[in-house]
Design a protein around this motif. Structure first.
Motif, short mmCIF file in Angstrom:
data_model
loop_
_atom_site.label_atom_id
_atom_site.label_comp_id
_atom_site.label_asym_id
_atom_site.label_seq_id
_atom_site.Cartn_x
_atom_site.Cartn_y
_atom_site.Cartn_z
N GLN A 86 1.03 -1.52 -0.05
CA GLN A 86 -0.17 0.08 -0.02
C GLN A 86 1.02 1.19 -0.16
OE1 GLN A 86 -3.67 0.31 2.64
NE2 GLN A 86 -3.21 -1.92 2.84
N GLY A 87 2.12 1.05 -0.29
CA GLY A 87 3.10 2.38 -0.39
C GLY A 87 3.74 2.64 1.05
N TRP A 88 3.29 1.83 2.06
CA TRP A 88 4.12 2.21 3.25
C TRP A 88 4.34 0.98 4.11
CZ3 TRP A 88 7.08 6.05 4.59
CH2 TRP A 88 7.30 6.32 5.88
N PRO A 89 5.17 0.50 5.00
CA PRO A 89 5.41 -0.52 5.46
C PRO A 89 4.71 -1.00 6.69
CG PRO A 89 7.24 0.59 5.94
CD PRO A 89 6.36 1.55 4.93
N THR A 90 4.07 0.14 7.40
CA THR A 90 3.33 -0.30 8.63
C THR A 90 2.25 0.50 8.72
OG1 THR A 90 5.12 1.12 9.73
CG2 THR A 90 5.59 -1.14 10.06
N TRP A 91 1.14 -0.48 9.21
CA TRP A 91 -0.19 0.42 9.26
C TRP A 91 -0.77 -0.02 10.65
CZ3 TRP A 91 -3.13 2.89 5.17
CH2 TRP A 91 -2.27 3.30 4.07
N LEU A 92 -1.56 0.77 11.27
CA LEU A 92 -2.29 0.53 12.39
C LEU A 92 -3.70 0.31 11.88
CD1 LEU A 92 -1.09 3.33 14.93
CD2 LEU A 92 -0.35 1.03 14.77
N GLU A 93 -4.53 -0.69 12.59
CA GLU A 93 -5.70 -1.08 12.45
C GLU A 93 -6.53 -0.82 13.77
OE1 GLU A 93 -5.67 -4.88 10.83
OE2 GLU A 93 -5.61 -4.42 8.97
N VAL A 94 -7.56 -0.25 13.73
CA VAL A 94 -8.47 0.01 14.95
C VAL A 94 -9.93 -0.20 14.71
CG1 VAL A 94 -9.07 1.55 16.46
CG2 VAL A 94 -6.93 1.81 15.47
N SER A 95 -10.42 -1.02 15.65
CA SER A 95 -11.95 -1.29 15.40
C SER A 95 -12.74 -1.46 16.69
CB SER A 95 -12.03 -2.79 15.07
OG SER A 95 -11.47 -3.75 15.67
N SER A 96 -13.85 -1.23 16.74
CA SER A 96 -14.64 -1.08 18.17
C SER A 96 -16.08 -1.44 17.82
CB SER A 96 -14.49 0.06 18.69
OG SER A 96 -15.56 0.25 19.98
N SER A 97 -16.87 -2.43 18.56
CA SER A 97 -18.34 -2.70 18.26
C SER A 97 -18.90 -1.66 19.31
CB SER A 97 -18.50 -3.93 18.80
OG SER A 97 -18.03 -4.44 20.10
N GLN A 98 -18.17 -0.58 20.00
CA GLN A 98 -18.95 0.51 20.83
C GLN A 98 -18.03 1.72 20.49
OE1 GLN A 98 -21.30 0.76 22.93
NE2 GLN A 98 -21.94 -1.43 23.49
N PRO A 99 -18.10 1.87 19.21
CA PRO A 99 -17.11 3.34 18.97
C PRO A 99 -17.31 4.47 19.49
CG PRO A 99 -18.68 2.71 17.11
CD PRO A 99 -18.92 1.54 18.04
N VAL A 100 -18.92 4.91 19.86
CA VAL A 100 -19.15 5.98 20.40
C VAL A 100 -18.42 6.14 22.08
CG1 VAL A 100 -20.91 7.57 21.18
CG2 VAL A 100 -21.07 6.45 18.94
N LEU A 101 -18.64 5.04 22.54
CA LEU A 101 -18.10 5.14 23.88
C LEU A 101 -16.64 4.99 24.06
CD1 LEU A 101 -20.23 2.92 26.15
CD2 LEU A 101 -20.40 5.27 26.17
N ALA A 102 -16.00 4.01 23.05
CA ALA A 102 -14.71 3.93 23.07
C ALA A 102 -13.83 5.07 22.36
CB ALA A 102 -14.29 2.72 21.95
N CYS A 103 -14.56 5.85 21.51
CA CYS A 103 -13.60 6.85 21.01
C CYS A 103 -14.01 8.27 21.49
CB CYS A 103 -14.06 6.97 19.51
SG CYS A 103 -13.46 5.39 18.46
N LEU A 104 -15.39 8.74 21.80
CA LEU A 104 -15.80 9.84 22.17
C LEU A 104 -15.81 9.96 23.87
CD1 LEU A 104 -18.45 10.83 19.63
CD2 LEU A 104 -16.10 11.29 19.70
N HIS A 221 -26.94 6.24 16.18
CA HIS A 221 -26.96 5.30 14.85
C HIS A 221 -25.48 4.76 14.64
CE1 HIS A 221 -31.08 7.37 13.90
NE2 HIS A 221 -31.22 6.82 15.05
N ILE A 222 -24.68 4.90 15.18
CA ILE A 222 -23.27 4.47 14.90
C ILE A 222 -23.03 3.44 15.65
CG2 ILE A 222 -20.65 4.93 14.67
CD1 ILE A 222 -21.49 7.73 14.33
N VAL A 223 -23.23 2.23 15.15
CA VAL A 223 -23.05 0.74 15.89
C VAL A 223 -21.73 0.12 15.67
CG1 VAL A 223 -25.43 0.80 15.83
CG2 VAL A 223 -24.13 -0.31 14.10
N GLY A 224 -20.77 0.35 15.02
CA GLY A 224 -19.63 -0.21 14.83
C GLY A 224 -18.73 0.72 14.03
N GLY A 225 -17.44 0.34 13.92
CA GLY A 225 -16.34 1.04 13.16
C GLY A 225 -14.89 0.31 13.33
N CYS A 226 -14.32 0.42 12.10
CA CYS A 226 -12.86 -0.17 11.89
C CYS A 226 -12.34 1.01 10.96
CB CYS A 226 -13.14 -1.59 11.21
SG CYS A 226 -13.90 -1.59 9.78
N ALA A 227 -10.97 0.84 11.14
CA ALA A 227 -10.07 1.79 10.54
C ALA A 227 -8.59 1.46 10.46
CB ALA A 227 -10.19 3.37 11.23
#
Length: 338
Positions: A86-104, A221-227
């Protein structure tokens, strides 16, 4: 006592979860692994546990991953992935099934903590606190909107600083969180360090949640997220280091949000979310920051967003996509000539 209390008459999904109670095993694991993670741990004058993850201690990427998981209140997964294609050797992956609580409610750096020269003994102190202890103090208006406040027997706060906080700041945190000194852990992660760079880039999902909130999308209404986002090398220069972490998300961040509800709202979210909507898109964050005399509030708010977005509505089964990566710009900014 470990319990989260709804702060409004309408309890939200996950309102009974305690981000501090869930994060505590991760904090204990980090403390137990301090030597292998290249951290130092000590008690400050107030008696709080202070973890140096990059000031005098060298820290590590592995420490940054652990700190990022703590920051998400035990409700997120963070891992390192090798992906040179993908043009860079190392990537971070983040996910949550409770993204509003986890992130905000936890990861977002929203608690302003400061001390004057007189209070700090000669030099002003300022930091934005992030991590689960924010939800104990609930000093930000955001917690009223989320309908969430935590109650727990211990707390952890992460500060992106290059020196330990003065006693007056630690005492404020203890007072506002309702904790005794021995119940508080402070983790210090300057952005110029390996751990600091890692834990900031791991906010790629949180940046999308914050932008969705600013756009007025219904957070319930946001119930999941990955990045994902590429992980740059830290820089010893503070502005350059901050620029790299921001650019990683603005030009290399990919996010998929899983939502419920109206298709039109989901489509608009996908269209409006990516950083490409900003007039400043296509330029390094460090250059933009210098041009506005280091005043974040003068930067176009549309820029603070991931580069590429998918929004999937589980009620309709439809998905929308917008934005794009600019790995050529990141290569220009991050790569030297071999």
């Amino acid at each position: 006592m470990n319990a989260a209390l709804p702060t409004s008459s309408a309890p939200r999904d996950g309102a009974s979860l305690s981000v501090n109670a869930l994060a505590q095993p991760l904090v204990q694991r980090l403390l137990a692994s301090a030597d292998s993670l290249k951290l130092t741990v000590q008690r400050d004058a107030c008696g709080a546990c202070v973890v140096d993850a990059g000031i005098a201690a060298p820290g590590s990427v592995a420490a940054g991953l652990a700190v990022a998981a703590v920051c998400m209140g035990g409700l997120g997964q963070v891992r390192l992935r090798a992906s040179p294609e993908q043009g860079w050797p190392t990537w971070l992956e983040v996910s949550s099934s409770q993204p509003v609580l986890a992130c905000l409610a936890s990861q977002y750096a929203g608690w302003s903590l400061s001390a004057s020269k007189e209070e700090s003994g000669g030099k002003k102190f300022f930091s934005l606190g992030s991590g689960p202890a924010r939800a104990l103090a609930a000093k930000e208006e955001l917690f009223g909107e989320l309908g969430y406040r935590d109650r727990a027997d211990s707390g952890c706060l992460v500060l992106e600083v290059d020196r330990p906080p003065p006693a007056v700041v630690v005492e404020k945190v203890l007072r506002d969180c309702g904790l005794r000194a021995e119940e508080l852990t402070l983790i210090l992660t300057p952005t110029t360090s390996l751990a600091g760079t890692t834990q900031v880039v791991a906010r790629v999902l949180e940046v999308a949640l914050h932008k969705a909130h600013q756009l007025g999308f219904a957070l319930e209404h946001i119930v999941g997220g990955c990045a994902s986002a590429p992980l740059p090398a830290p820089s010893p220069d503070g502005i350059t280091a901050m620029g790299r972490t921001n650019d990683a998300i603005l030009y290399g961040g990919r996010v998929q949000l899983t939502v419920r509800g109206d298709d039109d709202a989901a489509r608009r979210l996908a269209q409006q979310l990516p950083s490409i909507n900003s007039a400043d898109h296509g330029r390094s964050f460090a250059d933009i920051f210098r041009e506005v005399d280091f005043d974040f509030y003068k930067i176009d708010g549309a820029l603070f967003a991931p580069a590429e977005v998918w929004v999937s509505n589980v009620d309709s089964g439809n998905t929308w996509h917008a934005g794009r990566l600019d790995m050529a710009l990141l290569a220009k900014l991050w790569l030297g000539e071999a």
